[in-house]
Design a protein around this motif. Structure first.
Motif, mmCIF file in Angstrom:
data_model
loop_
_atom_site.group_PDB
_atom_site.id
_atom_site.type_symbol
_atom_site.label_atom_id
_atom_site.label_comp_id
_atom_site.label_asym_id
_atom_site.label_seq_id
_atom_site.Cartn_x
_atom_site.Cartn_y
_atom_site.Cartn_z
ATOM 1 N N GLY A 122 -57.579 -78.999 -24.458
ATOM 2 C CA GLY A 122 -56.804 -77.947 -23.821
ATOM 3 C C GLY A 122 -57.732 -76.874 -23.290
ATOM 4 N N ARG A 126 -58.036 -70.331 -23.909
ATOM 5 C CA ARG A 126 -57.008 -70.146 -24.930
ATOM 6 C C ARG A 126 -57.529 -70.518 -26.313
ATOM 7 N N ASN A 385 -47.426 -74.071 -30.042
ATOM 8 C CA ASN A 385 -47.302 -75.361 -29.376
ATOM 9 C C ASN A 385 -46.451 -75.270 -28.129
ATOM 10 N N GLU A 388 -48.330 -73.746 -25.437
ATOM 11 C CA GLU A 388 -49.537 -74.483 -25.068
ATOM 12 C C GLU A 388 -50.819 -73.723 -25.420
ATOM 13 N N ASN A 454 -57.366 -70.504 -16.044
ATOM 14 C CA ASN A 454 -56.340 -71.479 -15.677
ATOM 15 C C ASN A 454 -56.554 -72.843 -16.295
ATOM 16 N N MET C 1 -49.098 -82.233 -27.787
ATOM 17 C CA MET C 1 -50.461 -81.836 -27.373
ATOM 18 C C MET C 1 -50.461 -81.517 -25.878
ATOM 19 N N PRO C 2 -50.841 -80.298 -25.509
ATOM 20 C CA PRO C 2 -50.783 -79.969 -24.082
ATOM 21 C C PRO C 2 -51.798 -80.794 -23.297
ATOM 22 N N PRO C 4 -54.650 -81.397 -21.040
ATOM 23 C CA PRO C 4 -55.762 -80.506 -20.649
ATOM 24 C C PRO C 4 -55.978 -80.426 -19.145
ATOM 25 N N ARG C 6 -53.762 -80.435 -16.743
ATOM 26 C CA ARG C 6 -52.746 -79.725 -15.972
ATOM 27 C C ARG C 6 -53.019 -78.224 -16.047
ATOM 28 N N HIS C 8 -51.775 -74.367 -16.043
ATOM 29 C CA HIS C 8 -50.551 -73.880 -16.648
ATOM 30 C C HIS C 8 -49.614 -73.232 -15.648
#
Lengths: 455, 332, 169
Positions: A122, A126, A385, A388, A454, C1-2, C4, C6, C8
């Motif tokens: 991710g 963040r 969650n 995100e 981003n 699980m997001p 990665p 993409r 936001h």
């Protein structure tokens, strides 16, 4: 945790039986911690927080038994390599570990945190912020250096600080249960047939470099008192991600991302025993409990242990080897049954996991406050969650934050306030430069990407 | 809608079962007016499993159990520098079934931590014994006696770095008392517990420490560390060759001690029973041998003596904490 | 699980930024109230206030950046698809009920004991979730709930409380 709970059981045993028993519990609880991490997203040991990044992702894709097999193989090999290092070079490693003082610990923690920020699935941006929240959580309660109580909101409940176990159980386990009750299903609901899902020998063989790297790393980092498995797994994961051709897929169930940290996590067992056996210093919470057990049985680990009680030293080696072997055999036989457990209808499984979360959070300190903390972090994990924000850095922030702060401030007390102490000492400086390198390397390759909001 | 009614009926059965179960369990709890003790006794240890307090607590439970018909269960309630476990006992039902063991941290906590219990909030029934602090230096420091240590510290104030607990912890207080009674100034470096302090003195980060004898006795034998003196009235049985501070002309007695306590308000007969039980256990030669094996001093005291002992300790400690800026609650 | 890869949704940027902003606000507020953090001198030790300030600054700036970036993107190019906010809310009723009942359950343990409260909690929720899924006849669901409760509570009681001696009664 298992070790602390089962310790009283050994009080009635002979020293050797107790040692074998505790080694078995030690070794089995490390693999057990990975089983729950892989199957239900609850890390049983601090090291398993990284395990679940890939392991639980694999389970969600119906590859639970594959993930468990990878984990078992790399754990066992990692454990054996850790043991060999313990047997062959314990005094040398211990001597090297003695080079580590507060400035080195400070920088090792900084390095661990950097590696983690770099490797979190991710958004890195963040991930850093989530880690900051974890650092804040780690500051709750009495400050070590001055004994001032911080962030306690005037309640005695928070003064004891936030324990790792309630936090991780809530953040990962209960949050997963909440997602489950929301969707009426666990993500692991449709477990495909078990056949053909155990990785072939060839697939395992492909991982040997990863496993060796992880093992070496774990054994070395594990030997540094107090640094512990958390840093070892973070560094191993980051390293595998950096070396992998599939770095972008990390976080979706990549075997390398599972095998490396698993090997490191288990190699730490041997590594952590090095300072205990050679110097009489427990390297982490698990070995601290182990040392307590030795003292109860009238054995006092220290520099003279090797000369005065070689029989006992040999016992420890044999016990650890047997424990690894036993864990491997049992694990191998039981993997399919563990996976079958996951076929329990999801709504029943969810509720049983919820009950386990409550009892587990309570059992660590026999304190109801911890249960409420667990529930609070369940909600926080669930919300994060939805928004995100990666949660793993939060848990790592909690583990590494207090170590970082304590050692940073202690370094300054010892250096009489001079920050040069981090630059004058070669090992500390090296780790500082490595951390800076890891932070700025992506920037050099792709200037727009550094901490891009981003991405 | 036959399934709804059946469902409802089943729920009713379930509720009934649960209620009955609750009543049975509830009844088990209330076997009132039976001779004391007729239920298991819980001994609360206010530090984690495996530590010093846990080890001595479990040995006491083990030997006290032999004098009883009911088991003694040991649980660890740790946190807030020992204050959580004390509170757990202080807030429990004063029926004599919850007993606790604590140490010198009680006295310091009441001033440092506004939420900790004061000495008056609990009922001390027996002293187990002291766990005296000692002064250890690295062998390569060239310091071989207490006099040399004091001289080195006086000629160059704050040059000696001493490893100890966080402020208010037992080894920190010992170091502070050492500074006062020897009229020296040290740099006090805090560590989280004894094990990291041991690691630090071995790695050379600090030159001295104020840990109990048993923490560094193996390193003393191996010649890595010199124990210069013990802060107790008499010499330590594990190191009979090491003189006390008093013998070396410094009037200093410091360190931890351990005591058994009850919540306030336990009925007199139960309290008397427990006081006698623990006193007998602590005086049992078999127990004392087992405790010595674990490196514990055993010097049992009655409830009245224990209270006097702790009060004297409190009197002595308060000015030290006040001077160190650690009195944040309950000013005298 | 997001995912990665993409990037936001701008509205998610604002939501995540606000969430982290709440943390830093609570942190600053609590730190400001702890007077001993600010008033006492600690010599060579930078004191218990250094790291909180550092971390809270990073957190506040990061949260602000997320909110600002989200707002900027919305202003530059308003998102076309609707329903982001409602997608966040959509299923939250069950989790909220679940947390409420979990809290009630933990409180109940202290009053009526572990076995009764756990049994009620487990039975009600297994039945309710089974009902919500709607798989199988009510009779099956009921027996599954009974079996799940017996096995779950029984196993946990046996392992944790009977074998290990966790003092939950």
């Amino acid at each position: 945790m298992a070790l602390a709970i089962l310790l009283p059981v050994t009080y009635a045993m002979s020293p050797i039986a107790a040692m074998v028993f505790l080694m078995a519990v030690f070794s089995a609880s490390v693999f057990g911690g990975s089983i729950s991490a892989i199957l239900i997203n609850i890390p049983g040991t601090p090291g398993a927080i990284v395990t679940q990044l890939e392991g639980y992702a694999m389970t969600c894709r119906g590859k639970a038994s594959e993930a468990l097999t990878y984990s078992l193989f790399s754990s066992t090999i990692g454990g054996i390599i850790g043991l060999i290092i313990l047997m062959l070079v314990a005094p040398i490693v211990a001597g090297a570990a003695m080079q580590f003082r507060s400035p080195e610990f400070t920088m090792a923690t900084v390095f661990g945190l950097t590696m983690l920020a770099y490797s979190t699935p991710g958004s890195t941006f963040r991930g850093v912020l989530s880690g900051a929240v974890g650092l804040l959580c780690g500051m709750v309660g009495f400050d070590l250096v001055t004994d001032v109580s911080r962030f306690d909101f005037g309640t005695s409940a928070l003064q004891s600080g936030i324990e790792l176990v309630p936090l991780t159980v809530g953040l990962f386990g209960l949050a997963e249960v909440l997602r489950g009750v929301e969707n009426n299903t666990t993500q692991t609901d449709r477990t495909p047939p078990l056949k053909a899902l155990t990785p072939s020998f060839a697939q395992l063989k492909r991982l040997w470099k990863t496993i060796l790297r992880g093992s070496a790393l774990g054994a070395i980092v594990g030997a540094i008192p107090a640094a512990g498995s958390a840093i070892a797994v973070a560094v191993s994961y980051a390293q595998e991600k950096r070396l992998s051709k599939r770095a972008d897929e990390f976080g979706t169930g990549v075997p390398e991302g599972l095998a490396g940290p698993e090997a490191a996590n288990n190699a730490c067992v041997g590594g952590a025993l090095v300072p205990l056996m050679t110097l009489g210093i427990p390297g982490d919470t698990m070995t601290a409990v182990l040392m307590g057990a030795l003292l109860i049985h009238g054995l006092r680990p220290g520099p003279l242990l090797f000369t005065e009680r070689p029989d006992f030293v040999a016992t420890v080696y044999v016990a650890l080897f047997l424990a690894l072997l036993l864990t491997f055999v049992l694990g191998f036989l039981l993997i399919r049954h563990f996976v079958r457990l996951m076929r329990t209808p999801s709504h029943i499984l969810l509720i049983i996991i919820a009950l386990l979360c409550v009892v587990g959070a309570f059992a660590i300190r026999n304190n109801v406050t911890d249960v409420y903390i667990m529930i609070a972090f369940g909600v926080i994990g669930y919300v994060m969650n939805k928004l995100e924000i990666p949660v793993a850095p939060l848990a790592f922030g909690l583990i590494l934050g207090p170590i970082l702060e304590e050692n940073l401030r202690r370094s300054l007390i010892i250096s009489d306030g001079s920050w040069m102490v981090f630059i004058e000492r070669p090992i500390a400086l090296t780790m500082l430069l490595l951390s800076l390198g890891a932070l700025f390397y992506p920037f050099l390759r792709n200037p727009g990407k550094l901490l891009s909001i981003n991405q | 809608m036959h399934f709804t009614s059946r469902f409802r009926g089943s729920v009713a059965i379930m509720v009934l079962t649960v209620t009955t179960l609750t009543m049975i369990l509830g009844a088990c709890d209330r076997q009132a007016e039976e001779p004391f003790p007729s239920n298991p006794i819980t001994l609360v240890v206010n530090w984690p499993a495996g530590g010093g307090m846990d080890r001595i607590g479990r040995v006491i439970a083990e030997y006290a159990r032999r004098r009883l018909d009911v088991p003694i269960a040991v649980i660890n309630v740790s946190g807030a520098g020992g204050a959580s476990g004390v509170r757990h006992v202080a807030d429990s039902d004063p029926d004599g079934y919850t007993v606790g063991i604590l140490g010198a941290s009680l006295v310091a906590s009441q001033y440092i931590n506004p939420n900790a219990n004061a000495i008056d909030d609990i009922d001390l029934i027996a002293l187990v014994g002291p766990d005296p602090a000692a002064l250890e230096v690295r062998s390569d420091s060239g310091i071989n006696s207490l006099a040399e240590y004091v001289q080195r510290a006086q000629s160059n104030p704050r040059s000696i770095k001493n490893g100890n607990d966080a402020p208010g912890g037992v080894s920190h207080i010992a170091a502070t008392l050492l500074e006062r009674s020897a009229n020296i100034e040290l740099t006090l470096v805090p560590y989280r517990g004894y094990a990291p302090t041991v690691a630090a003195i071995l790695s050379g980060e600090i030159q001295s420490s104020t840990l109990p004898v048993h923490q560094l006795i193996e390193q003393h034998k191996a010649g890595e560390v010199n124990i210069l003196g013990v802060m107790s009235e008499e010499r330590h049985f594990m190191a009979p060759d090491i003189p006390t501070f008093k013998e070396q002309g410094i009037d200093l007695v410091a360190g931890d001690w351990r005591a058994i306590f009850l919540p306030n308000g336990v009925p007199d007969d139960h309290r008397a029973f427990l006081e006698a039980l623990f006193l007998e256990t602590l005086n049992d030669p078999d127990f004392q041998a087992a405790a010595e094996q674990l490196s514990f001093f055993i010097t049992p005291m009655t409830a009245a003596d224990t209270k006097r002992f702790v009060e004297a300790f409190d009197q002595e400690l308060y000015p030290v904490l006040l001077e160190a800026g650690l009195v944040r609650a309950r000013h005298k | 699980m997001p995912d990665p890869s993409r990037s936001h949704d701008p509205r998610n940027q604002i939501a995540a930024g606000s969430f982290l902003g709440i943390w830093s606000a609570i942190g600053w507020w609590s730190a400001a109230r702890t007077t001993s953090l600010w008033t006492v001198e600690y010599g060579a030790d930078p004191g218990p206030v250094l790291l909180p300030i550092l971390v809270l600054t990073i957190l506040s700036l990061g949260a602000l950046a997320l909110v600002a970036e989200g707002t900027r993107q919305i202003l530059v190019e308003p998102p076309t698809h609707k329903g982001y906010w409602s997608s966040l809310r959509r299923y939250t009723l069950t989790p909220v009920l679940f947390i409420a009942s979990l809290l009630a359950y933990v409180i109940a343990i202290e009053f009526i004991g572990f076995i009764p409260s756990s049994s009620v909690f487990a039975f009600v929720w297994i039945a309710a979730l089974g009902f919500k899924i709607g798989e199988g006849a009510p009779r099956t669901l009921f027996f599954m709930a009974i079996a799940g409760t017996l096995i779950g509570v029984g196993l946990i009681y046996f392992v944790f409380i009977y074998l290990i001696g966790v003092p939950l009664r």
